[in-house]
Motif scaffolding. Structure first.
Motif, PDB file in Angstrom:
ATOM      1  N   GLN A  49      -3.142  -1.113  -0.341  1.00 39.37           N
ATOM      2  CA  GLN A  49      -1.735  -1.480  -0.507  1.00 39.37           C
ATOM      3  C   GLN A  49      -1.588  -2.518  -1.602  1.00 39.37           C
ATOM      4  OE1 GLN A  49      -0.084  -2.870   3.150  1.00 39.37           O
ATOM      5  NE2 GLN A  49       1.343  -1.143   3.183  1.00 39.37           N
ATOM      6  N   LYS A  51      -0.667  -5.843  -3.255  1.00 38.75           N
ATOM      7  CA  LYS A  51      -0.560  -7.171  -2.649  1.00 38.75           C
ATOM      8  C   LYS A  51       0.778  -7.804  -3.019  1.00 38.75           C
ATOM      9  CE  LYS A  51      -5.002  -7.409  -1.409  1.00 38.75           C
ATOM     10  NZ  LYS A  51      -5.236  -6.460  -0.354  1.00 38.75           N
ATOM     11  N   ASN A  52       1.279  -8.587  -2.098  1.00 38.03           N
ATOM     12  CA  ASN A  52       2.513  -9.317  -2.341  1.00 38.03           C
ATOM     13  C   ASN A  52       2.199 -10.729  -2.803  1.00 38.03           C
ATOM     14  OD1 ASN A  52       4.957  -8.138  -2.189  1.00 38.03           O
ATOM     15  ND2 ASN A  52       5.028  -8.141   0.054  1.00 38.03           N
ATOM     16  N   PHE A  53       2.106 -10.920  -4.099  1.00 38.38           N
ATOM     17  CA  PHE A  53       1.834 -12.265  -4.587  1.00 38.38           C
ATOM     18  C   PHE A  53       3.129 -13.046  -4.601  1.00 38.38           C
ATOM     19  CE2 PHE A  53      -1.506  -9.712  -6.670  1.00 38.38           C
ATOM     20  CZ  PHE A  53      -2.588 -10.321  -6.055  1.00 38.38           C
ATOM     21  N   GLN A 134      -3.130 -15.766  -5.131  1.00 37.30           N
ATOM     22  CA  GLN A 134      -3.398 -15.636  -3.698  1.00 37.30           C
ATOM     23  C   GLN A 134      -2.352 -14.793  -2.992  1.00 37.30           C
ATOM     24  OE1 GLN A 134      -6.272 -17.321  -2.047  1.00 37.30           O
ATOM     25  NE2 GLN A 134      -6.562 -16.810  -4.204  1.00 37.30           N
ATOM     26  N   THR A 135      -2.799 -14.117  -1.937  1.00 38.15           N
ATOM     27  CA  THR A 135      -1.883 -13.388  -1.092  1.00 38.15           C
ATOM     28  C   THR A 135      -2.317 -13.722   0.332  1.00 38.15           C
ATOM     29  OG1 THR A 135      -1.223 -11.171  -0.457  1.00 38.15           O
ATOM     30  CG2 THR A 135      -3.395 -11.368  -1.372  1.00 38.15           C
ATOM     31  N   ASP A 136      -1.526 -13.363   1.341  1.00 35.99           N
ATOM     32  CA  ASP A 136      -1.923 -13.782   2.694  1.00 35.99           C
ATOM     33  C   ASP A 136      -2.836 -12.737   3.358  1.00 35.99           C
ATOM     34  OD1 ASP A 136      -0.079 -11.865   2.987  1.00 35.99           O
ATOM     35  OD2 ASP A 136       1.247 -12.958   4.352  1.00 35.99           O
ATOM     36  N   ALA A 137      -3.702 -12.119   2.553  1.00 33.96           N
ATOM     37  CA  ALA A 137      -4.651 -11.143   3.100  1.00 33.96           C
ATOM     38  C   ALA A 137      -5.649 -11.839   4.032  1.00 33.96           C
ATOM     39  CB  ALA A 137      -5.402 -10.472   1.958  1.00 33.96           C
TER      40      ALA A 137
END
Ligand code: HEC
Ligand code: HEC
Length: 152
Positions: A49, A51-53, A134-137
């Motif tokens: 998917q 990523k939502n940065f 960064q993303t909240d993965a």
């Protein structure tokens, strides 16, 4: 319409024939999962998917001395190649003040032989080698890492 269905059937059959003939390559990786999960090398894993940065944000605190700071903003479509370096459009000494961005540090001008150059050193030109957004993965592997006390 009949022709179309016929053609589709032919395609399906050809597909299943090809699948039957495809060599069965299996690689035993001992059950280790990677970013593409445990999909066999011969099989195309489903796309990850996007990523939502985050768009913009405060600077991240650093976790240890000499850590390349994490990127607190989105970097989609920021080009870096031989001719253009979008990052330097904001982070170079020349542009940083006007763009209200932090300057690259003097270490970015040092060659591997310890000389201080007049422009960004080739070894610091490809910013994303060291700096990452960064993303909240979730972490792929659990760990007990703690930042050094002096920096937090
Ligand atoms: C449009 C201007 C702009 C561009 C282009 C840009 N940045 Fe930034 N950058 C900023 C600003 C402004 C900040 C300060 C925090 C914020 O407002 O998001 C920042 C913060 C940072 C930081 C954090 C520095 C610290 O001390 O913690 C890093 C690292 C960084 N950017 C790297 C990059 C990289 C790598 C690229 C290219 C892929 C890039 N930036 C492109 C404006 C930009
Ligand atoms: C080889 C790894 C590496 C590359 C490539 C690299 N940096 Fe850095 N960067 C670092 C490290 C390590 C630090 C923190 C310590 C220091 O300043 O050297 C840093 C610090 C920074 C800072 C914060 C400066 C400060 O004074 O705290 C910014 C902004 C930055 N880099 C932007 C960039 C940009 C833009 C590029 C691409 C032109 C880039 N960096 C390329 C490793 C790198």
């Amino acid at each position: 319409m009949k022709k179309l269905i016929g053609a589709m059937l032919a395609c399906l059959m050809a597909g299943s024939l090809m699948a039957a003939e495809a060599p069965q390559i299996t690689t035993d990786n001992g059950g280790v999962k990677s970013l593409r999960n445990s999909a066999d090398l011969a099989i195309e894993a489903p796309a990850a998917q996007m990523k939502n940065f985050r768009k913009d944000g405060d600077l991240y605190t650093r976790q240890y001395m000499h850590q390349p700071p994490l990127i607190p903003h989105d970097i989609r479509n920021y080009e870096i190649d031989q001719k253009v370096n979008k990052c330097l459009a904001c982070h170079s000494f020349k542009n940083a003040t006007a763009m209200k961005a932090p300057k690259i540090s003097p270490t970015h001008f040092e060659s591997r032989d310890g000389l201080t150059l007049g422009e960004v050193s080739p070894r610091r030109y490809f910013c994303l080698q060291c700096h990452v957004p960064q993303t909240d993965a979730k972490p792929l592997v659990g760990n007990t890492f703690k930042p050094v006390d002096a920096l937090n």
